[in-house]
Scaffold this motif. Structure first.
Motif, mmCIF file in Angstrom:
data_model
loop_
_atom_site.group_PDB
_atom_site.id
_atom_site.type_symbol
_atom_site.label_atom_id
_atom_site.label_comp_id
_atom_site.label_asym_id
_atom_site.label_seq_id
_atom_site.Cartn_x
_atom_site.Cartn_y
_atom_site.Cartn_z
ATOM 1 N N VAL A 79 12.700 68.220 80.928
ATOM 2 C CA VAL A 79 11.616 67.356 81.391
ATOM 3 C C VAL A 79 12.189 66.008 81.825
ATOM 4 O O VAL A 79 11.864 65.488 82.898
ATOM 5 C CB VAL A 79 10.543 67.169 80.293
ATOM 6 C CG1 VAL A 79 9.544 66.091 80.689
ATOM 7 C CG2 VAL A 79 9.820 68.487 80.032
ATOM 8 N N ALA A 80 13.081 65.445 81.014
ATOM 9 C CA ALA A 80 13.677 64.147 81.331
ATOM 10 C C ALA A 80 14.495 64.198 82.622
ATOM 11 O O ALA A 80 14.590 63.198 83.335
ATOM 12 C CB ALA A 80 14.552 63.672 80.174
ATOM 13 N N SER A 81 15.060 65.343 82.947
ATOM 14 C CA SER A 81 15.868 65.450 84.163
ATOM 15 C C SER A 81 15.017 65.369 85.426
ATOM 16 O O SER A 81 15.513 65.015 86.487
ATOM 17 C CB SER A 81 16.673 66.753 84.160
ATOM 18 O OG SER A 81 15.859 67.882 84.434
ATOM 19 N N PHE A 99 4.968 70.495 85.721
ATOM 20 C CA PHE A 99 4.595 69.470 84.753
ATOM 21 C C PHE A 99 5.492 68.241 84.888
ATOM 22 O O PHE A 99 5.022 67.115 84.984
ATOM 23 C CB PHE A 99 4.667 70.023 83.320
ATOM 24 C CG PHE A 99 4.477 68.945 82.290
ATOM 25 C CD1 PHE A 99 3.204 68.580 81.898
ATOM 26 C CD2 PHE A 99 5.558 68.265 81.754
ATOM 27 C CE1 PHE A 99 3.009 67.546 80.988
ATOM 28 C CE2 PHE A 99 5.385 67.247 80.841
ATOM 29 C CZ PHE A 99 4.104 66.888 80.459
ATOM 30 N N SER A 100 6.791 68.454 84.895
ATOM 31 C CA SER A 100 7.756 67.356 84.902
ATOM 32 C C SER A 100 7.663 66.505 86.163
ATOM 33 O O SER A 100 7.761 65.277 86.102
ATOM 34 C CB SER A 100 9.182 67.908 84.772
ATOM 35 O OG SER A 100 9.307 68.660 83.591
ATOM 36 N N ASN A 101 7.483 67.144 87.279
ATOM 37 C CA ASN A 101 7.433 66.429 88.552
ATOM 38 C C ASN A 101 6.108 65.733 88.812
ATOM 39 O O ASN A 101 6.039 64.838 89.659
ATOM 40 C CB ASN A 101 7.747 67.385 89.711
ATOM 41 C CG ASN A 101 9.202 67.761 89.764
ATOM 42 O OD1 ASN A 101 10.070 66.902 89.725
ATOM 43 N ND2 ASN A 101 9.484 69.054 89.843
ATOM 44 N N ASN A 102 5.065 66.111 88.089
ATOM 45 C CA ASN A 102 3.728 65.585 88.403
ATOM 46 C C ASN A 102 3.034 64.833 87.276
ATOM 47 O O ASN A 102 1.969 64.265 87.503
ATOM 48 C CB ASN A 102 2.837 66.729 88.888
ATOM 49 C CG ASN A 102 3.341 67.297 90.188
ATOM 50 O OD1 ASN A 102 3.485 66.580 91.169
ATOM 51 N ND2 ASN A 102 3.653 68.582 90.191
ATOM 52 N N ALA A 103 3.592 64.794 86.086
ATOM 53 C CA ALA A 103 2.910 64.139 84.960
ATOM 54 C C ALA A 103 2.564 62.687 85.282
ATOM 55 O O ALA A 103 1.459 62.228 84.984
ATOM 56 C CB ALA A 103 3.772 64.222 83.702
#
Length: 159
Positions: A73-75, A47-51
């Motif tokens: 997520v912010a990282s 999720f975090s890398n592709n949002a």
């Protein structure tokens, strides 16, 4: 532009619903999901890398207890992340959640709203989008005018 509203557990939904409701009021498309930092780390990474590749403009992440979700997520994401500390059943009066989200290290910012403050997270996300979208900006201006008018009306009713 879309806003992702994610939470660590379905039990966070009653709080996070306020963000979803206000975003809908502003006409902003939302994507809602459960992404647990501790129970579904692979999903968190994906999720975090592709949002941002899926048209997400802002991420609102709500979590209770240790509340690692917004910071993790912010990282990994280049998008602005707004953290919503949730007072949950495993929380210490909510302070553990507040501090887990608020006290981020330099270089990994998370905008943090009040405990259970998902409505403000939704408004902040709309303001971020409104800075580049006149339609949303006009809705925010009208919303704030409505807040002002409600206070004036309440004040007049006291006289």
């Amino acid at each position: 532009m879309k806003v992702a509203v994610i939470m660590g557990s379905i039990s966070d939904m009653p709080v996070m619903q306020d963000a979803i409701n206000i975003l809908k009021e502003f006409g902003i498309e939302t994507e809602v999901d459960i992404v647990s930092a501790h129970r579904t780390p692979e999903k968190l990474f994906d999720f975090s890398n592709n949002a941002h590749k899926r048209g997400i403009a802002v991420i609102i992440a709500g979590a209770g207890g240790a509340a690692h979700l917004p910071g993790m997520v912010a990282s990994m994401s280049p998008l602005p992340v707004i953290g919503v500390p949730v007072k949950s059943s495993n929380s210490i009066d909510g302070w553990d959640s507040v501090l887990s989200i608020l006290q981020m290290p330099g270089g990994v910012p998370v905008a943090t709203v009040a405990l259970n403050g998902a409505k403000n997270a939704g408004i902040l996300a709309a303001q971020i989008i409104g800075s580049a979208n006149a339609d949303v900006l006009n809705k925010i201006v009208a919303y704030k005018l409505g807040l002002k008018e409600a206070v004036i009306k309440a004040s007049e009713s006291l006289k």
